[in-house]
Design a protein around this motif. Structure first.
Motif: not given
Length: 139
Positions: A107-112, A115-126, A131-134
């Protein structure tokens, strides 16, 4: 810091007749905005480069080091993009891939509008990673 320019118009009263001569910008131009799709692609590339042959280590500092390396690599690559006056914050979480569920929130206060964010997920067998970038625009 932006400097204020005052120009004298023909009347000599100091008011500026040109609307576009104000040098201070409240919002970034479109070309210089934080673009989540572009950032998401960049994050995906970094996650694949950094984590492709890694395994989860339940003991020791190996996971902390990997997490820092991923966050620093993402932040470095984001700073190369043409996003002037954006404060960049990167959060990386890595966990063991054993089938357990995880919930994350922020949660955060920001100017819609800026201000933006990008999220990406990664997985392998282990392991898995999120990762989220604001990108927060500095006025």
């Amino acid at each position: 810091t932006p400097q204020r320019r005052e120009t004298m118009n023909e009347a000599g009263d100091g008011s500026d007749s040109k609307k576009d001569s104000v040098p201070y910008q409240i919002r970034p131009p479109f070309k210089r905005m934080f673009k989540p799709n572009q950032v998401k692609t960049l994050i995906r590339q970094v996650l694949e480069e950094e984590l492709k042959d890694k395994s989860y280590e339940p003991v020791g500092e190996a996971n902390a080091k990997i997490t820092r390396n991923v966050a620093q690599a993402v932040k470095k690559r984001l700073k190369e993009l043409p996003m002037d006056r954006y404060k960049i914050c990167v959060q990386v979480v890595i966990g063991e891939n054993k089938g357990a569920g995880v919930r994350m929130g922020c949660r955060c206060f920001w100017d819609a509008q800026t201000d933006r964010l990008a999220k990406e997920e990664y997985s392998n067998d282990e392991l898995w990673a999120v990762c989220i970038a604001f990108g927060v625009y500095l006025y």
